[in-house]
Design an enzyme around this catalytic site. Structure first.
Site, mmCIF file in Angstrom:
data_model
loop_
_atom_site.group_PDB
_atom_site.id
_atom_site.type_symbol
_atom_site.label_atom_id
_atom_site.label_comp_id
_atom_site.label_asym_id
_atom_site.label_seq_id
_atom_site.Cartn_x
_atom_site.Cartn_y
_atom_site.Cartn_z
ATOM 1 N N GLU A 97 0.839 5.675 -12.217
ATOM 2 C CA GLU A 97 0.849 5.419 -10.915
ATOM 3 C C GLU A 97 2.182 5.056 -10.560
ATOM 4 O O GLU A 97 2.766 4.053 -11.242
ATOM 5 C CB GLU A 97 -0.046 4.283 -10.772
ATOM 6 C CG GLU A 97 -0.261 3.803 -9.201
ATOM 7 C CD GLU A 97 -1.137 2.452 -9.076
ATOM 8 O OE1 GLU A 97 -0.802 1.691 -9.653
ATOM 9 O OE2 GLU A 97 -1.995 2.611 -7.963
ATOM 10 N N LYS A 154 -5.837 -16.663 -4.994
ATOM 11 C CA LYS A 154 -4.406 -17.023 -5.497
ATOM 12 C C LYS A 154 -4.013 -15.405 -4.617
ATOM 13 O O LYS A 154 -4.125 -14.475 -5.100
ATOM 14 C CB LYS A 154 -3.992 -16.738 -6.938
ATOM 15 C CG LYS A 154 -2.338 -17.019 -6.775
ATOM 16 C CD LYS A 154 -2.081 -16.491 -8.405
ATOM 17 C CE LYS A 154 -1.601 -14.904 -8.526
ATOM 18 N NZ LYS A 154 -0.341 -14.702 -7.580
ATOM 19 N N CYS A 197 -3.416 2.006 -3.129
ATOM 20 C CA CYS A 197 -4.113 2.435 -4.194
ATOM 21 C C CYS A 197 -4.712 3.591 -4.292
ATOM 22 O O CYS A 197 -4.714 4.368 -5.449
ATOM 23 C CB CYS A 197 -5.103 1.056 -4.651
ATOM 24 S SG CYS A 197 -6.247 0.845 -3.425
ATOM 25 N N GLU A 232 -10.587 -4.274 -9.203
ATOM 26 C CA GLU A 232 -10.153 -3.163 -8.579
ATOM 27 C C GLU A 232 -8.651 -2.666 -8.779
ATOM 28 O O GLU A 232 -7.853 -3.734 -8.660
ATOM 29 C CB GLU A 232 -10.104 -3.446 -6.909
ATOM 30 C CG GLU A 232 -11.478 -3.789 -6.499
ATOM 31 C CD GLU A 232 -12.563 -2.800 -6.241
ATOM 32 O OE1 GLU A 232 -11.910 -1.366 -6.445
ATOM 33 O OE2 GLU A 232 -13.517 -3.056 -6.035
HETATM 34 P P1 NAD Z 1 -0.192 -7.002 -10.192
HETATM 35 O O1 NAD Z 1 -1.216 -6.484 -11.170
HETATM 36 O O2 NAD Z 1 1.221 -7.050 -10.626
HETATM 37 O O3 NAD Z 1 -0.646 -8.153 -9.234
HETATM 38 C C1 NAD Z 1 -1.732 -8.296 -8.671
HETATM 39 C C2 NAD Z 1 -2.025 -10.126 -8.756
HETATM 40 O O4 NAD Z 1 -2.105 -10.467 -10.115
HETATM 41 C C3 NAD Z 1 -0.981 -10.940 -8.210
HETATM 42 O O5 NAD Z 1 -1.307 -11.929 -7.459
HETATM 43 C C4 NAD Z 1 -0.343 -11.133 -9.397
HETATM 44 O O6 NAD Z 1 0.514 -12.590 -9.029
HETATM 45 C C5 NAD Z 1 -1.424 -11.533 -10.278
HETATM 46 N N1 NAD Z 1 -1.235 -11.472 -11.602
HETATM 47 C C6 NAD Z 1 -0.275 -11.031 -12.423
HETATM 48 N N2 NAD Z 1 -0.165 -11.255 -13.840
HETATM 49 C C7 NAD Z 1 -1.289 -11.925 -13.809
HETATM 50 C C8 NAD Z 1 -2.091 -12.728 -15.022
HETATM 51 N N3 NAD Z 1 -1.393 -12.414 -16.270
HETATM 52 N N4 NAD Z 1 -3.193 -13.197 -14.922
HETATM 53 C C9 NAD Z 1 -3.585 -13.295 -13.662
HETATM 54 N N5 NAD Z 1 -3.052 -12.786 -12.490
HETATM 55 C C10 NAD Z 1 -2.035 -12.087 -12.506
HETATM 56 O O7 NAD Z 1 -0.221 -5.917 -9.129
HETATM 57 P P2 NAD Z 1 0.427 -5.599 -7.795
HETATM 58 O O8 NAD Z 1 2.118 -5.062 -8.096
HETATM 59 O O9 NAD Z 1 0.459 -6.814 -6.822
HETATM 60 O O10 NAD Z 1 -0.159 -4.668 -6.766
HETATM 61 C C11 NAD Z 1 -0.139 -3.194 -7.104
HETATM 62 C C12 NAD Z 1 -1.310 -2.623 -7.885
HETATM 63 O O11 NAD Z 1 -2.549 -3.130 -7.130
HETATM 64 C C13 NAD Z 1 -1.402 -1.455 -7.816
HETATM 65 O O12 NAD Z 1 -1.488 -0.788 -9.219
HETATM 66 C C14 NAD Z 1 -2.531 -0.811 -6.926
HETATM 67 O O13 NAD Z 1 -3.065 0.448 -7.329
HETATM 68 C C15 NAD Z 1 -3.438 -1.795 -7.431
HETATM 69 N N6 NAD Z 1 -4.432 -1.999 -5.976
HETATM 70 C C16 NAD Z 1 -5.807 -1.822 -6.400
HETATM 71 C C17 NAD Z 1 -6.638 -1.720 -5.156
HETATM 72 C C18 NAD Z 1 -7.982 -1.292 -5.404
HETATM 73 O O14 NAD Z 1 -8.905 -1.347 -4.430
HETATM 74 N N7 NAD Z 1 -8.406 -0.695 -6.645
HETATM 75 C C19 NAD Z 1 -6.156 -2.039 -3.820
HETATM 76 C C20 NAD Z 1 -4.960 -2.514 -3.799
HETATM 77 C C21 NAD Z 1 -4.011 -2.521 -4.931
#
Ligand code: NAD
Length: 489
Positions: free
Chosen positions: A383, A173, A282, A248
């Site tokens: 963050e 997804k 991130c 991650e």
């Molecule tokens: P998010 O957590 O809102 O969403 C990430 C994914 O999870 C999306 O596909 C979303 O639809 C899905 N999701 C949301 N709620 C869910 C649930 N209840 N159950 C299952 N899936 C769910 O994050 P975002 O806003 O899309 O991305 C930004 C975040 O990602 C930042 O915190 C960033 O630091 C992190 N990030 C981390 C890394 C790493 O390698 N550590 C890399 C890229 C981004």
């Protein structure tokens, strides 16, 4: 553009035919209509992935056969690099230059795992002479892969390439905000003849599609990249069938600048560390820790250069920083800027949405610098995930390390100094999985990407990234086949 789901080798609009509008963050225009997946669609995709895994059509292929498919995927990504990069910019907002790097990294990631899966792996152990003990690695089964919007294609590939190399089947997804290049990647899977049902793409909301993947007892593992709060929810939900979880998550990474660093190099990388990707990275160096004796000169030069960053649409070759990914995310970042002001931090530059003509329909935020912060402020601890940096100052090595580790996160960190021993002393004390000395952000498919503390569990990339998608099995082989005689009668 119409974006559909790809399940069992066929393109599908989903069980309700509902769609979601996908927006270009540079001007608010609708660029695509994406199918909106439902619980039913996900359950169907999971059942297909399960059946396909058990059929052995992929898991029982030789490593060479799987590697050949991965290499074809890499080749196609290269061939379509220009088109993919442009679509990534349209969907996510990042500059074309950034998107182009992502595409070549993505192709190389497939190539890397195509090679790695053919390398020797497994071990044998010295045990008593009548036995041979060994470890073999096997695919986990059905893997649920969930990714964020900041690197729509690359974050997907960091999971898809090792998961497929290892012989798993997947239900994947992308973020509901940025599904365009993920759909294009699945078109490539179709073109290269990945067997039907091996990789299944479901589009839609996290709370529905993502949640169903994580909750399912038919999914053996979830690999997730996204925010720490979502990660926490995923860990709890996954407990139902004790599936393996790899996370991650977010960061608030320190970039430590000592007075003896190469001044212009440190300024340059500090800018790159926070403002590349408009801070939506991130590992962004979102806290700059500068030694007190150079704080004035350093901050003044940093602010001077920040003001000159050319913000604009990613497709404009002049632009050095694009818009934020969505209106909702822009509002979150602007809210944090207000919080910073309310907390008493001083705004040295930026701090506003850019509403000049040609920008007013996009989600552009000026690169923002906060000074005179204290460690307890929310803008220092949380963050923000935007072009907002906070400065902190320190007197000596000890204080630098203390401040660097003073958040719940532990994703990344940098140190700038020309004293090699000091660099090593400090970087070893930084509680983070990805670190840099006299540089920032560079990372390679060969090395693991890994968060400490609340920045994650498990690793992406490198051999560690492949191991995430493999089970280890010990086999004890009796070389002396005769009864053991434990029970007398
Ligand atoms: P998010 O957590 O809102 O969403 C990430 C994914 O999870 C999306 O596909 C979303 O639809 C899905 N999701 C949301 N709620 C869910 C649930 N209840 N159950 C299952 N899936 C769910 O994050 P975002 O806003 O899309 O991305 C930004 C975040 O990602 C930042 O915190 C960033 O630091 C992190 N990030 C981390 C890394 C790493 O390698 N550590 C890399 C890229 C981004």
């Amino acid at each position: 553009m119409k974006l559909n789901m790809f399940i069992d080798g066929s393109w599908q609009a989903g069980s309700t035919n509902q769609t979601r509008q996908i927006v270009n963050p540079a001007n608010g225009e609708i660029i695509a209509e994406a199918a909106e997946g439902t619980t039913r669609d996900v359950e169907y995709a999971i059942s297909v992935a399960r059946k396909t895994f058990e059929s052995g059509i992929w898991s029982e292929k030789t490593a060479e056969e799987r590697a050949e498919v991965l290499l074809k995927i890499a080749q196609k990504i290269d061939e379509k690099q220009e088109e993919l990069a442009k679509l990534e910019t349209l969907d996510n907002g990042k500059t074309l230059r950034e998107a182009s790097y992502d595409m070549s990294d993505a192709a190389n990631c497939f190539r890397y795992y195509a090679g790695l899966i053919r390398a020797p792996h497994g071990e044998t152990y010295h045990v008593p002479d009548n036995m041979q003990a060994m470890v073999v690695r096997e695919p986990i089964g059905v893997c649920g892969l969930i990714v964020p919007w900041n690197y729509p294609l690359l974050m997907s590939v960091w999971k898809l390439a090792p998961a497929l190399a290892a012989g798993n089947t997947v239900v994947y997804k992308p973020s509901e905000v940025t599904p365009v290049t993920p759909v294009k990647l699945f078109e490539i899977f179709e073109e290269v003849g990945l067997p039907h049902g091996v990789a299944n793409l479901v589009l839609g909301e996290g709370k529905v599609v993502g949640h169903t993947i994580v909750e399912s007892h038919d999914v053996d593992m979830v690999s997730f990249t996204g925010g720490t709060e979502t990660g926490r929810h995923i860990m709890r939900t996954a407990a139902g069938n004790m599936k393996k979880v790899s996370l991650e998550l977010g960061g608030k990474s320190p970039n430590i600048i000592f007075a003896d660093s190469d001044f212009e190099t440190a300024v340059d990388y500090a800018l790159f560390g926070i403002f590349s990707g408009a801070g939506q990275v991130c590992s962004a160096g979102s806290r700059i820790l500068v030694e007190e004796s150079i704080q004035e000169a350093f901050i003044s030069r940093f602010v001077e250069r920040t003001k000159k960053i050319k913000v604009g649409p990613g497709l404009n070759p002049e632009s050095e920083m694009g818009p934020l990914v969505s209106e909702e995310h822009m509002k979150k970042v602007l809210r944090y800027i207000e919080i910073g002001k309310e907390e008493g931090a001083e705004l040295a530059c930026g701090g506003y949405r850019i509403l000049d003509e040609g920008y007013d329909k996009g989600y552009f935020v000026a690169p923002t610098v906060f000074i005179h912060t204290t460690p307890d402020m929310r803008i220092v601890q949380e963050e923000i995930f935007g072009p907002v940096v906070v400065f902190q100052t320190f007197k000596d090595e000890r204080e630098a390390i203390k401040l660097a580790n003073d958040t719940k996160y532990g994703l990344a960190g940098g140190v700038f100094t020309q004293d090699a021993a000091k660099a090593m002393r400090v970087i070893k004390k930084v509680r983070a999985g990805i670190t840099w000395v006299n540089t920032y952000h560079g990372t390679y498919n060969e090395a693991p990407w890994h968060g400490y503390k609340q920045s994650g569990i498990g690793s992406s990339l490198g051999t560690y990234g492949l191991d995430e998608f493999l089970e280890i099995k010990q086999i004890n082989f009796n070389l002396q086949v005769e009864p053991i005689g434990w029970f007398k009668n």
